[in-house]
Motif scaffolding. Structure first.
Motif, PDB file in Angstrom:
ATOM      1  N   PRO A   1      -7.929  17.013  -3.741  1.00  0.00           N
ATOM      2  CA  PRO A   1      -8.495  17.976  -2.784  1.00  0.00           C
ATOM      3  C   PRO A   1      -7.704  18.005  -1.478  1.00  0.00           C
ATOM      4  CG  PRO A   1      -9.825  15.986  -2.861  1.00  0.00           C
ATOM      5  CD  PRO A   1      -8.821  15.861  -3.968  1.00  0.00           C
ATOM      6  N   ALA A   2      -7.739  19.121  -0.803  1.00  0.00           N
ATOM      7  CA  ALA A   2      -7.134  19.238   0.524  1.00  0.00           C
ATOM      8  C   ALA A   2      -7.986  18.485   1.537  1.00  0.00           C
ATOM      9  CB  ALA A   2      -7.012  20.702   0.915  1.00  0.00           C
ATOM     10  N   ARG A   3      -7.314  17.836   2.517  1.00  0.00           N
ATOM     11  CA  ARG A   3      -8.010  17.052   3.537  1.00  0.00           C
ATOM     12  C   ARG A   3      -7.508  17.431   4.924  1.00  0.00           C
ATOM     13  NH1 ARG A   3     -12.431  15.293   0.834  1.00  0.00           N
ATOM     14  NH2 ARG A   3     -11.892  13.904  -0.914  1.00  0.00           N
ATOM     15  N   ILE A   4      -8.353  17.190   5.923  1.00  0.00           N
ATOM     16  CA  ILE A   4      -8.055  17.525   7.314  1.00  0.00           C
ATOM     17  C   ILE A   4      -7.793  16.245   8.092  1.00  0.00           C
ATOM     18  CG2 ILE A   4      -9.040  18.480   9.442  1.00  0.00           C
ATOM     19  CD1 ILE A   4     -10.647  20.405   7.656  1.00  0.00           C
TER      20      ILE A   4
ATOM     21  N   GLY B   1      -7.505  12.792  18.358  1.00  0.00           N
ATOM     22  CA  GLY B   1      -7.472  13.231  19.746  1.00  0.00           C
ATOM     23  C   GLY B   1      -8.261  14.491  20.018  1.00  0.00           C
ATOM     24  N   GLY B   2      -9.345  14.684  19.285  1.00  0.00           N
ATOM     25  CA  GLY B   2     -10.151  15.878  19.473  1.00  0.00           C
ATOM     26  C   GLY B   2      -9.605  17.116  18.797  1.00  0.00           C
ATOM     27  N   ASN B   3      -8.517  16.969  18.062  1.00  0.00           N
ATOM     28  CA  ASN B   3      -7.909  18.092  17.342  1.00  0.00           C
ATOM     29  C   ASN B   3      -8.045  17.886  15.838  1.00  0.00           C
ATOM     30  OD1 ASN B   3      -6.868  19.364  19.756  1.00  0.00           O
ATOM     31  ND2 ASN B   3      -5.363  17.701  19.820  1.00  0.00           N
ATOM     32  N   GLN B   4      -7.863  18.951  15.090  1.00  0.00           N
ATOM     33  CA  GLN B   4      -7.884  18.836  13.644  1.00  0.00           C
ATOM     34  C   GLN B   4      -6.812  19.721  13.037  1.00  0.00           C
ATOM     35  OE1 GLN B   4     -12.063  20.204  13.154  1.00  0.00           O
ATOM     36  NE2 GLN B   4     -11.193  21.699  11.709  1.00  0.00           N
ATOM     37  N   SER B   5      -6.219  19.199  11.962  1.00  0.00           N
ATOM     38  CA  SER B   5      -5.151  19.933  11.277  1.00  0.00           C
ATOM     39  C   SER B   5      -5.729  20.939  10.302  1.00  0.00           C
ATOM     40  CB  SER B   5      -4.259  18.949  10.520  1.00  0.00           C
ATOM     41  OG  SER B   5      -4.934  18.450   9.361  1.00  0.00           O
ATOM     42  N   ASP B   6      -4.857  21.728   9.730  1.00  0.00           N
ATOM     43  CA  ASP B   6      -5.244  22.556   8.595  1.00  0.00           C
ATOM     44  C   ASP B   6      -5.516  21.655   7.394  1.00  0.00           C
ATOM     45  OD1 ASP B   6      -4.626  24.677  10.276  1.00  0.00           O
ATOM     46  OD2 ASP B   6      -2.609  24.939   9.428  1.00  0.00           O
ATOM     47  N   PRO B   7      -6.271  22.117   6.407  1.00  0.00           N
ATOM     48  CA  PRO B   7      -6.459  21.334   5.183  1.00  0.00           C
ATOM     49  C   PRO B   7      -5.124  21.159   4.447  1.00  0.00           C
ATOM     50  CG  PRO B   7      -8.122  23.055   5.365  1.00  0.00           C
ATOM     51  CD  PRO B   7      -7.088  23.350   6.403  1.00  0.00           C
ATOM     52  N   ILE B   8      -4.856  19.920   3.991  1.00  0.00           N
ATOM     53  CA  ILE B   8      -3.557  19.582   3.409  1.00  0.00           C
ATOM     54  C   ILE B   8      -3.761  18.783   2.129  1.00  0.00           C
ATOM     55  CG2 ILE B   8      -1.454  18.216   3.786  1.00  0.00           C
ATOM     56  CD1 ILE B   8      -2.278  18.689   6.884  1.00  0.00           C
ATOM     57  N   ILE B   9      -2.978  19.111   1.108  1.00  0.00           N
ATOM     58  CA  ILE B   9      -2.914  18.241  -0.074  1.00  0.00           C
ATOM     59  C   ILE B   9      -1.641  17.413   0.041  1.00  0.00           C
ATOM     60  CG2 ILE B   9      -2.933  18.069  -2.581  1.00  0.00           C
ATOM     61  CD1 ILE B   9      -4.281  20.807  -2.682  1.00  0.00           C
ATOM     62  N   ILE B  10      -0.508  17.970  -0.288  1.00  0.00           N
ATOM     63  CA  ILE B  10       0.777  17.300  -0.066  1.00  0.00           C
ATOM     64  C   ILE B  10       1.413  17.911   1.178  1.00  0.00           C
ATOM     65  CG2 ILE B  10       3.109  16.949  -0.956  1.00  0.00           C
ATOM     66  CD1 ILE B  10       1.960  16.811  -3.747  1.00  0.00           C
ATOM     67  N   PRO B  11       1.612  17.129   2.231  1.00  0.00           N
ATOM     68  CA  PRO B  11       2.243  17.694   3.418  1.00  0.00           C
ATOM     69  C   PRO B  11       3.693  18.053   3.151  1.00  0.00           C
ATOM     70  CG  PRO B  11       2.066  15.320   3.627  1.00  0.00           C
ATOM     71  CD  PRO B  11       1.323  15.694   2.372  1.00  0.00           C
ATOM     72  N   ALA B  12       4.172  19.049   3.847  1.00  0.00           N
ATOM     73  CA  ALA B  12       5.581  19.438   3.762  1.00  0.00           C
ATOM     74  C   ALA B  12       6.340  18.857   4.950  1.00  0.00           C
ATOM     75  CB  ALA B  12       5.710  20.960   3.767  1.00  0.00           C
TER      76      ALA B  12
ATOM     77  N   GLN C   1       0.835  -1.194   0.000  1.00  0.00           N
ATOM     78  CA  GLN C   1       0.000   0.000   0.000  1.00  0.00           C
ATOM     79  C   GLN C   1       0.869   1.243   0.000  1.00  0.00           C
ATOM     80  OE1 GLN C   1      -3.649   0.236   2.477  1.00  0.00           O
ATOM     81  NE2 GLN C   1      -2.629   1.907   3.552  1.00  0.00           N
ATOM     82  N   TYR C   2       0.551   2.196  -0.891  1.00  0.00           N
ATOM     83  CA  TYR C   2       1.158   3.523  -0.902  1.00  0.00           C
ATOM     84  C   TYR C   2       0.136   4.517  -0.347  1.00  0.00           C
ATOM     85  CZ  TYR C   2       4.025   1.375  -4.688  1.00  0.00           C
ATOM     86  OH  TYR C   2       4.833   0.567  -5.443  1.00  0.00           O
ATOM     87  N   GLY C   3       0.611   5.496   0.421  1.00  0.00           N
ATOM     88  CA  GLY C   3      -0.345   6.458   0.938  1.00  0.00           C
ATOM     89  C   GLY C   3       0.304   7.742   1.405  1.00  0.00           C
ATOM     90  N   VAL C   4      -0.503   8.797   1.469  1.00  0.00           N
ATOM     91  CA  VAL C   4      -0.081  10.080   2.029  1.00  0.00           C
ATOM     92  C   VAL C   4      -1.190  10.540   2.978  1.00  0.00           C
ATOM     93  CG1 VAL C   4      -0.941  11.292  -0.045  1.00  0.00           C
ATOM     94  CG2 VAL C   4       0.609  12.460   1.556  1.00  0.00           C
ATOM     95  N   GLN C   5      -0.824  10.810   4.210  1.00  0.00           N
ATOM     96  CA  GLN C   5      -1.815  11.169   5.222  1.00  0.00           C
ATOM     97  C   GLN C   5      -2.273  12.628   5.054  1.00  0.00           C
ATOM     98  OE1 GLN C   5      -3.191   8.988   7.134  1.00  0.00           O
ATOM     99  NE2 GLN C   5      -1.766   7.282   6.779  1.00  0.00           N
ATOM    100  N   PRO C   6      -3.552  12.894   5.464  1.00  0.00           N
ATOM    101  CA  PRO C   6      -4.467  12.021   6.201  1.00  0.00           C
ATOM    102  C   PRO C   6      -5.305  11.124   5.291  1.00  0.00           C
ATOM    103  CG  PRO C   6      -5.384  14.216   6.051  1.00  0.00           C
ATOM    104  CD  PRO C   6      -4.032  14.287   5.407  1.00  0.00           C
TER     105      PRO C   6
END
Length: 271
Positions: free
Chosen positions: A215-218, A222-233, A148-153
């Motif tokens: 598309p950008a994803r969040i 743990g009750g927190n959420q990130s900024d919307p991200i396409i390719i993380p840096a 499996q290949y993947g990029v989070q989230p």
């Protein structure tokens, strides 16, 4: 008997425990592998991924006489314990290459081999800067394709299927020695895999690309959420990691036997 055979296809168990403290290439809770220093993860309580207990026992994570890294899942001190190593070097954009030895196709259904980047300090802005190569059946004994290949989230919150791919090629390519890599840039991530132990040896036997057209994803955790991200840096503390862990944590391998994978080599080629 079928279950036992399938489990042992990946596992390499030793007839006796090693007693020489110098056999494993370690100095305390660090080891040297592929010319780099790696910290050995350990925990007395369950932690992610899994969550799992993580072992630093010298028979569970070590370097052999060929310089290869062994990671295992072992029942120790009354618990099934996973293993993980973390590069002391920080890394960023570039190419990450791993060469494996074993059978990650006929893998225990509860086992995951993880080859990935991570940063403890970039959850908010970059979803922990995680790019993955994994082998797993994710608890499904009937799953045929384990690479499996993947990029989070991917599945931190809603499932984002466009961020993950299971190549449906010839699975026999991954049995024995195989090489897996991704090249990470700010606009494109490219994954490639080859049968055998050489990176870039002709056309890859599996590949995938992920670009900024997605598309950008969040990431929700743990009750927190990130900024919307396409390719993380990558961040200032991003590193490479390798682990062998259980999807059901302390529940153990489905077949109830010790599990092990050998990683022959790791290479990071910065951009």
């Amino acid at each position: 008997m079928i279950h036992i055979f399938a489990a042992l296809a990946l596992a390499i168990t030793f007839g006796c425990e090693q007693s020489d403290p110098n056999f494993n290439g370690r100095e305390g809770d660090t080891l040297t592998f592929s010319g780099r220093k790696w910290d050995i993860k350990s925990s007395s309580v369950v932690v992610g991924p899994g969550p799992n207990y993580f072992s630093k026992h010298p028979n569970d994570v070590f370097i052999d006489d060929d310089g290869y890294l062994h990671l295992s899942v072992e029942f120790r001190e009354g618990q099934w314990r996973s293993t993980e190593v973390i590069s002391q070097d920080t890394m960023g954009y570039g190419t990450y290459v791993w060469t494996l030895q074993g059978d990650p196709v006929n893998i225990d259904p509860n086992l995951v081999i993880g080859l990935f980047t991570w940063d403890n300090n970039t959850f908010q802005t970059q979803a922990n800067s995680e790019v993955d190569i994994e082998f797993a059946k994710w608890g499904d004994e009937e799953e045929e394709y384990t690479l499996q290949y993947g990029v989070q989230p991917i599945a931190f919150g809603p499932y984002n299927p466009e961020r993950v791919l299971k190549p449906e090629g010839d699975n026999s390519n991954w049995i024995g020695v195989s090489t897996h890599a991704f090249t990470w840039t700010d606009t494109l991530i490219t994954w490639e895999s080859w049968k055998g132990g050489t990176y870039g040896n002709g056309e890859p036997d599996a590949s995938w690309t992920f670009d900024l057209s997605n598309p950008a994803r969040i990431k929700y955790e743990g009750g927190n959420q990130s900024d919307p991200i396409i390719i993380p840096a990558p961040g200032n503390t991003t590193n490479a990691r390798m682990n062998l862990w259980l999807v059901n944590g302390p529940g153990g391998p489905a077949y109830g036997t010790r599990q092990e994978i050998i990683i022959r080599k790791f290479e990071y080629i910065p951009l």
